[in-house]
Design a protein around this motif. Structure first.
Motif, PDB file in Angstrom:
ATOM      1  N   ARG A 160       0.844  -1.224   0.000  1.00  0.00           N
ATOM      2  CA  ARG A 160       0.000   0.000   0.000  1.00  0.00           C
ATOM      3  C   ARG A 160       0.867   1.257   0.000  1.00  0.00           C
ATOM      4  NH1 ARG A 160      -5.288  -0.300   1.815  1.00  0.00           N
ATOM      5  NH2 ARG A 160      -5.224   1.941   2.059  1.00  0.00           N
ATOM      6  N   ASP A 161       1.956   1.218   0.803  1.00  0.00           N
ATOM      7  CA  ASP A 161       2.818   2.403   0.922  1.00  0.00           C
ATOM      8  C   ASP A 161       3.563   2.698  -0.378  1.00  0.00           C
ATOM      9  OD1 ASP A 161       2.098   2.547   3.561  1.00  0.00           O
ATOM     10  OD2 ASP A 161       3.853   1.445   4.276  1.00  0.00           O
ATOM     11  N   ILE A 201      11.358  -0.571  -9.795  1.00  0.00           N
ATOM     12  CA  ILE A 201      11.969  -1.570  -8.904  1.00  0.00           C
ATOM     13  C   ILE A 201      13.140  -0.918  -8.142  1.00  0.00           C
ATOM     14  CG2 ILE A 201      13.570  -2.675 -10.556  1.00  0.00           C
ATOM     15  CD1 ILE A 201      11.516  -4.554  -7.991  1.00  0.00           C
ATOM     16  N   GLY A 202      13.801   0.047  -8.788  1.00  0.00           N
ATOM     17  CA  GLY A 202      14.882   0.762  -8.108  1.00  0.00           C
ATOM     18  C   GLY A 202      14.371   1.518  -6.893  1.00  0.00           C
ATOM     19  N   LEU A 203      13.316   2.294  -7.112  1.00  0.00           N
ATOM     20  CA  LEU A 203      12.824   3.170  -6.047  1.00  0.00           C
ATOM     21  C   LEU A 203      12.016   2.402  -4.995  1.00  0.00           C
ATOM     22  CD1 LEU A 203      13.318   6.130  -5.699  1.00  0.00           C
ATOM     23  CD2 LEU A 203      11.196   6.632  -6.919  1.00  0.00           C
ATOM     24  N   ALA A 204      11.098   1.534  -5.478  1.00  0.00           N
ATOM     25  CA  ALA A 204      10.214   0.836  -4.534  1.00  0.00           C
ATOM     26  C   ALA A 204      10.885  -0.391  -3.921  1.00  0.00           C
ATOM     27  CB  ALA A 204       8.922   0.417  -5.241  1.00  0.00           C
ATOM     28  N   VAL A 290      10.039   3.253   3.070  1.00  0.00           N
ATOM     29  CA  VAL A 290       9.008   2.248   2.801  1.00  0.00           C
ATOM     30  C   VAL A 290       9.437   1.201   1.778  1.00  0.00           C
ATOM     31  CG1 VAL A 290       7.061   3.732   3.391  1.00  0.00           C
ATOM     32  CG2 VAL A 290       7.939   3.749   1.036  1.00  0.00           C
ATOM     33  N   ASP A 291      10.607   1.407   1.129  1.00  0.00           N
ATOM     34  CA  ASP A 291      11.001   0.454   0.089  1.00  0.00           C
ATOM     35  C   ASP A 291      11.269  -0.930   0.694  1.00  0.00           C
ATOM     36  OD1 ASP A 291      14.181   0.344   0.500  1.00  0.00           O
ATOM     37  OD2 ASP A 291      13.396   2.345   0.932  1.00  0.00           O
ATOM     38  N   PRO A 358      -5.768  10.910  -5.011  1.00  0.00           N
ATOM     39  CA  PRO A 358      -6.346  10.894  -3.658  1.00  0.00           C
ATOM     40  C   PRO A 358      -5.315  10.416  -2.639  1.00  0.00           C
ATOM     41  CG  PRO A 358      -7.291   9.178  -5.046  1.00  0.00           C
ATOM     42  CD  PRO A 358      -6.416   9.990  -5.920  1.00  0.00           C
ATOM     43  N   PRO A 359      -5.425  10.868  -1.371  1.00  0.00           N
ATOM     44  CA  PRO A 359      -4.416  10.478  -0.369  1.00  0.00           C
ATOM     45  C   PRO A 359      -4.315   8.961  -0.229  1.00  0.00           C
ATOM     46  CG  PRO A 359      -6.123  11.916   0.582  1.00  0.00           C
ATOM     47  CD  PRO A 359      -6.469  11.731  -0.848  1.00  0.00           C
ATOM     48  N   ASP A 360      -5.454   8.259  -0.260  1.00  0.00           N
ATOM     49  CA  ASP A 360      -5.368   6.803  -0.170  1.00  0.00           C
ATOM     50  C   ASP A 360      -5.494   6.201  -1.574  1.00  0.00           C
ATOM     51  OD1 ASP A 360      -5.286   4.221   0.430  1.00  0.00           O
ATOM     52  OD2 ASP A 360      -6.920   4.231   1.887  1.00  0.00           O
ATOM     53  N   LEU A 361      -4.392   6.348  -2.325  1.00  0.00           N
ATOM     54  CA  LEU A 361      -4.384   5.918  -3.731  1.00  0.00           C
ATOM     55  C   LEU A 361      -4.656   4.420  -3.856  1.00  0.00           C
ATOM     56  CD1 LEU A 361      -3.839   6.844  -6.633  1.00  0.00           C
ATOM     57  CD2 LEU A 361      -1.416   6.399  -6.230  1.00  0.00           C
TER      58      LEU A 361
END
Ligand code: HEM
Length: 520
Positions: A160-161, A201-204, A290-291, A358-361
């Motif tokens: 989710r994050d 994939i690099g960032l997350a 969060v990654d 939206p905040p909760d994408l």
């Protein structure tokens, strides 16, 4: 001395060497006759299983795994050979391979007796040489340990994050493509898909912005791409691992040995450096990273080296797979303008401005039924790992059929996902609506009787650990692409053919004619 006759009375004219050679020829000849003709016909435990019509003599159906689209011949076998879950597929020199066709057979191999089967040793050797002992490579107890401790990082709570990261990179993608459209309305999508999925994939995954969308000069990516860059020499080198052990190959006077060793150790030390840097950052900045790598570091279950090997694994397993799935998605949608319009309307209604999601994408995107249905249908029709192979490592059973150790098996997501036996006569058609309840329009799992009718991510302890990651990433990419662009095949007569060694990508890329749709 050896040339003296051994038994002068019995064989006065035959020297020992020749006698030895004659003996060897006769015993190997007899062994070959047994192995190739007598055992398969009269003694193999699989002799009663149904099989397809014979292929070429001796080669038989040995080349089936190399045919393209990978999995298409297995689908043909499933359609043509009446069977009860297992088809015998005679291979080179009549050796027995098995094709699993039924949910219960698949459940035996993938879930109930998962650790009675392993990946083929040659493939693991190649992967180990490049990636180290990460999740894709290890087997048995080591796999159980790693899987148990890596899984929480891929739980939906963490994924989710990552939605905002997927979204922001997808925005960068459409901006880059929009800039290219200023010069040419035809764009090769696979090229862009490779870049955006590498950045994601690099960032997350690793918490590092490779910036490949804007021509990265990141050394880790350069080395990674150099290792994977396809050349004939590398293909021969990797193929050699199927027949010889790594130890033997390492002793051969082959320059590529040293070159790959240098590149893989550079890759490993860069990813170890990445882990050290991230650890420092977490110490200084606290817990907000969060990654996936940060989640693994914070879990304290792994030594730095092990995390570094997992990172390379995620890079390899999570990049081209998603890139190809996205590319095939744009292809399917380019053939179905009505599906594009319906999806565009759904997304624009839920998210009025792409730059202010939206905040909760995660909740918003996951509540969009047609987006869910479209992504599921893309993944069904183009499973980017179309065939995988297992080998039994001890005597076991599948559907009560005795399986001796060292029996190789084919599992074909392509064939299962497209089988009319599971999906009915429309199995080959792109129909996202099959994933929606006809009355409530709520998402379903496709109206099939069994989970095993969808094999894109496999099932069980060796299923894709990144499934939720990949689905979320695809939702963001498809949502932004469709909401922003209208597209069709640049050459409408072209039928792109799946190619690729492990993952199935369009052999000649995917050229689409694209038009931005204003008002969003
Ligand atoms: C559409 C995208 C994807 C598809 C179709 C896909 C498919 C698969 C399949 C079929 C396997 C099992 C292969 C086998 O055992 O022969 C697998 C394993 C794996 N995948 Fe994925 N994958 C995708 C994306 C990802 C992503 C994004 C990640 C990570 C970020 C990932 C990480 C892994 C890992 C680590 C394994 C090994 C799991 C284990 O053996 O325990 N995959 N994937």
């Amino acid at each position: 001395m050896l040339q003296r006759p051994l038994f002068p009375q019995a064989f006065p004219e035959i020297p020992f060497t020749r006698l030895f050679l004659i003996y060897m020829s006769i015993t190997s000849g007899l062994w070959a006759v047994w192995k190739v003709f007598i055992y398969p016909a009269w003694f193999s435990p699989f002799r009663h299983l149904p099989k397809p019509k014979s292929g070429f003599p001796l080669i038989n159906h040995g080349l089936v795994a190399f045919q393209r689209p990978a999995g298409a011949t297995f689908l043909k076998f499933m359609n043509e050979v009446p069977n009860e879950g297992i088809i015998r597929v005679p291979s080179f020199f009549n050796s027995d391979w098995l094709l699993l066709t039924d949910p219960k057979a698949l459940a035996d191999v993938l879930v109930h007796k998962c650790y009675d089967f392993e990946k083929v040793a040659g493939v693991r050797q190649i992967l180990r040489a490049v990636l180290g002992d990460g999740l894709v490579v290890v087997e048995g107890d080591e796999h159980k340990f790693q899987r148990k401790h890596v899984s929480p990082a891929f739980s939906f709570r963490h994924i989710r994050d990552l939605y905002p990261i997927f979204w922001s990179k997808a925005i960068e993608l459409i901006d880059c493509v929009a800039a290219e459209l200023q010069h040419d309305s035809v764009v090769e999508v696979n090229h862009w898909a490779n870049k955006v999925t590498m950045d994601i994939i690099g960032l997350a995954g690793l918490g590092r912005n490779f910036n490949t969308l804007h021509n990265s000069d990141d050394q880790l990516i350069k080395t990674y791409e150099e290792i994977l860059e396809p050349t004939t020499e590398k293909a021969m080198f990797f193929a050699a691992h199927m027949f010889l052990t790594r130890w033997v190959i390492a002793k051969l006077p082959w320059k590529l040995n040293q070159k790959l060793k240098d590149m893989t150790s550079a890759l490993k030390s860069m990813s170890q450096q990445l882990v050290r840097e991230k650890k420092e950052l977490i110490k200084v900045q606290g817990d907000e990273h969060v990654d996936i790598m940060s989640v693994l570091i914070k879990s304290n279950n792994f030594a730095d080296d092990m995390i570094a090997e997992q990172l390379l694994t995620f890079l390899a397993a999570g990049h081209e797979t998603t890139s190809s799935a996205f590319t095939w998605g744009t292809y399917l949608l380019s053939l179905h303008p009505a599906a594009q319009s319906r999806l565009r309307a759904e997304i624009r209604a839920a998210i009025p401005s792409p730059s202010a999601p939206p905040p909760d994408l995660a909740t918003t995107l996951d509540s969009l039924p047609y987006l869910h249905a479209t992504v599921s249908e893309i993944l069904r029709l183009y499973p980017t790992v179309p065939v995988t192979v297992r080998v039994s490592i001890r005597p076991t059973t599948i559907l009560n059929t005795p399986i001796p150790a060292q029996t190789p098996l084919y599992i074909s997501p392509w064939a299962i996902n497209r089988s009319p036996a599971f999906w009915g006569p429309t199995a080959h058609l792109f129909l996202p609506d099959r994933f929606l309840d006809p009355v409530t329009q709520k998402p379903t799992s496709g109206g099939v009787d069994s989970n095993y009718a969808s094999m894109t991510f496999l099932h069980g302890p060796r299923s894709c650990i990144g499934e939720k990651f990949a689905r979320a990433e695809l939702k963001c990419l498809i949502a932004l692409w469709v909401a922003r662009f209208e597209f069709e095949m640049a050459d409408k007569s072209e039928v792109p053919l799946p190619a690729g060694a492990v993952t199935s990508k369009p052999g000649n890329g995917m050229r689409l004619r694209i038009r931005p749709v204003e008002g969003w």
